[in-house]
Design an enzyme around this catalytic site. Structure first.
Site, mmCIF file in Angstrom:
data_model
loop_
_atom_site.group_PDB
_atom_site.id
_atom_site.type_symbol
_atom_site.label_atom_id
_atom_site.label_comp_id
_atom_site.label_asym_id
_atom_site.label_seq_id
_atom_site.Cartn_x
_atom_site.Cartn_y
_atom_site.Cartn_z
ATOM 1 N N GLY A 56 -7.270 -5.076 -13.362
ATOM 2 C CA GLY A 56 -6.078 -5.776 -12.879
ATOM 3 C C GLY A 56 -6.194 -7.288 -12.800
ATOM 4 N N ASP A 73 4.899 -12.268 -14.514
ATOM 5 C CA ASP A 73 4.000 -11.135 -14.239
ATOM 6 C C ASP A 73 3.882 -10.198 -15.444
ATOM 7 O OD1 ASP A 73 3.505 -12.110 -11.709
ATOM 8 O OD2 ASP A 73 5.006 -10.844 -10.738
ATOM 9 N N GLY A 102 3.969 4.692 -10.566
ATOM 10 C CA GLY A 102 4.410 3.747 -9.542
ATOM 11 C C GLY A 102 5.727 3.099 -9.920
ATOM 12 N N ALA A 103 6.610 2.954 -8.932
ATOM 13 C CA ALA A 103 7.941 2.404 -9.198
ATOM 14 C C ALA A 103 8.305 1.317 -8.186
ATOM 15 C CB ALA A 103 8.974 3.530 -9.174
ATOM 16 N N GLY A 104 7.306 0.574 -7.733
ATOM 17 C CA GLY A 104 7.551 -0.516 -6.777
ATOM 18 C C GLY A 104 7.786 -1.834 -7.487
ATOM 19 N N GLY A 105 7.587 -2.926 -6.769
ATOM 20 C CA GLY A 105 7.853 -4.258 -7.316
ATOM 21 C C GLY A 105 6.971 -4.583 -8.507
ATOM 22 N N LYS A 116 9.259 -12.747 -3.608
ATOM 23 C CA LYS A 116 9.673 -12.680 -5.020
ATOM 24 C C LYS A 116 11.117 -12.242 -5.211
ATOM 25 C CE LYS A 116 5.157 -12.016 -7.096
ATOM 26 N NZ LYS A 116 4.366 -11.359 -8.128
HETATM 27 P P1 ATR Z 1 4.378 -3.082 -5.002
HETATM 28 O O1 ATR Z 1 5.433 -4.117 -4.842
HETATM 29 O O2 ATR Z 1 2.970 -3.613 -4.853
HETATM 30 O O3 ATR Z 1 4.510 -2.272 -6.241
HETATM 31 P P2 ATR Z 1 5.615 -1.050 -3.319
HETATM 32 O O4 ATR Z 1 6.965 -1.507 -3.693
HETATM 33 O O5 ATR Z 1 5.345 -0.721 -1.899
HETATM 34 O O6 ATR Z 1 4.515 -2.132 -3.705
HETATM 35 O O7 ATR Z 1 5.215 0.182 -4.251
HETATM 36 C C1 ATR Z 1 4.055 0.890 -4.071
HETATM 37 C C2 ATR Z 1 3.972 2.010 -5.104
HETATM 38 O O8 ATR Z 1 2.807 2.801 -4.823
HETATM 39 C C3 ATR Z 1 5.155 2.955 -5.074
HETATM 40 O O9 ATR Z 1 5.385 3.448 -6.366
HETATM 41 C C4 ATR Z 1 4.644 4.060 -4.139
HETATM 42 O O10 ATR Z 1 5.277 5.292 -4.294
HETATM 43 P P3 ATR Z 1 6.627 5.626 -3.444
HETATM 44 O O11 ATR Z 1 7.755 4.973 -4.185
HETATM 45 O O12 ATR Z 1 6.700 7.101 -3.446
HETATM 46 O O13 ATR Z 1 6.405 5.050 -2.072
HETATM 47 C C5 ATR Z 1 3.214 4.163 -4.611
HETATM 48 N N1 ATR Z 1 2.379 4.819 -3.600
HETATM 49 C C6 ATR Z 1 2.030 4.335 -2.385
HETATM 50 N N2 ATR Z 1 1.241 5.224 -1.740
HETATM 51 C C7 ATR Z 1 1.111 6.299 -2.568
HETATM 52 C C8 ATR Z 1 0.433 7.551 -2.485
HETATM 53 N N3 ATR Z 1 -0.296 7.889 -1.417
HETATM 54 N N4 ATR Z 1 0.498 8.380 -3.540
HETATM 55 C C9 ATR Z 1 1.223 8.051 -4.626
HETATM 56 N N5 ATR Z 1 1.894 6.899 -4.771
HETATM 57 C C10 ATR Z 1 1.837 6.028 -3.767
#
Ligand code: ATR
Length: 280
Positions: free
Chosen positions: A246, A108, A134-137, A71
């Protein structure tokens, strides 16, 4: 039949890709609309993404969806990336234009908003503070769509605070980064809580969040759809909160793709939902 002279082609590029439910979803619509066409999983490794995208027009594909890890990588490859996809920083859908050029969009956020509206038709983004975990993609599309729909305050909680702060800087108001240790307090007076992490997914522990402080009128949405009922959603429902699973985001993001590729308004019906649920 809308296109009697052409076999319609679309697909999803990913690496890996065989887990994707998109072929089942889109092929249901081909059948439902009586169209000659198919939607295929395209196993494209990262180093061949540009080549694979460039091949779409010659192969007469109408377009494709992109999934992990393509993406973000597609942004510099596509001829034109629309404002939404540019701001999210990711392309979820590629459209082959009549001149053979590629347009990248991101559906999305649309999918997320419409999954909420499906379950809660009167919902408004500006009804009160929103908490996004959460702050990922995946989170970027959720944040963009909430801001676009007029959310006034989005408390962005992330285990790694710096990632939330980076999104606060990128999107500006209404996003406010919140430290992980303050996540429980952030729930007071919230109107919507969204889990945009992988926590609660099959094979992962539940999201570490106590809901005691969350108003019972708040809506709780989870972007995780395997399992359908995450521990977060089960707990929210138990205490009387409305919930949004979801799967709706996956189903609804596919609708604008059909409009762009084939000029057809495809519908998310209970039948389609049951079909995809049977594969989870
Ligand atoms: P995606 O693209 O699916 O959002 P990602 O970029 O890997 O995947 O993001 C995963 C999210 O889940 C992130 O916000 C991550 O927090 P971090 O930025 O601190 O890594 C969160 N996440 C993953 N494992 C976690 C945990 N055990 N507790 C809390 N947040 C978690």
């Amino acid at each position: 039949m809308a296109h009697p002279d052409r076999f319609l082609l679309a697909g999803v590029m990913g690496w890996p890709v065989m887990h994707s439910r998109s072929p089942t979803l889109h092929n249901h619509w081909f059948e439902k609309h009586g169209l000659a066409g198919t939607y295929v999983p395209l196993a494209v490794p990262p180093e061949r993404l540009a080549q694979a995208l460039r091949a779409l027009p010659a192969l007469c594909f109408s377009g494709c969806n992109l999934t992990i890890p393509h993406k973000e990588a597609a942004v510099p490859i596509i001829d034109e990336v629309d404002r939404t996809a540019r701001e999210i920083g990711a392309v979820s859908c590629v459209i082959v234009r009549p001149d053979g050029s590629l347009l990248g969009v991101n559906n999305d956020g649309f999918g997320f908003i419409h999954s909420i509206l499906d379950d809660a038709p009167g919902w408004r983004a500006d009804a009160g503070p929103v908490v996004v975990i959460g702050a990922g993609g995946a989170s970027r599309a959720v944040l963009w769509s909430l801001a676009d729909r007029g959310a006034q305050e989005i408390r962005l909680v992330n285990r790694t605070l710096e990632r939330a702060k980076a999104l606060e800087r990128k999107f500006g108001p209404p996003i406010k980064a919140v430290a992980w240790n303050d996540r429980h307090a952030a729930l007071s007076d919230a109107a919507l809580l969204v889990n945009a992490t992988s926590q609660g997914m099959v094979g992962e522990p539940p999201l570490d969040l106590a809901l005691e402080g969350l108003p019972r009128a708040a809506l709780v949405a989870d972007i995780v759809y395997v399992p359908r009922d995450t521990p977060l959603l089960a707990e929210a429902r138990r205490r009387g909160n409305g919930t949004v699973g979801g799967l709706g985001m996956l189903l609804h993001q596919a609708r604008p793709a059909w409009q762009a590729w084939f000029g057809i308004d495809a519908e998310v019906t209970p039948e389609l939902r049951a079909l995809i649920e049977s594969t989870l």
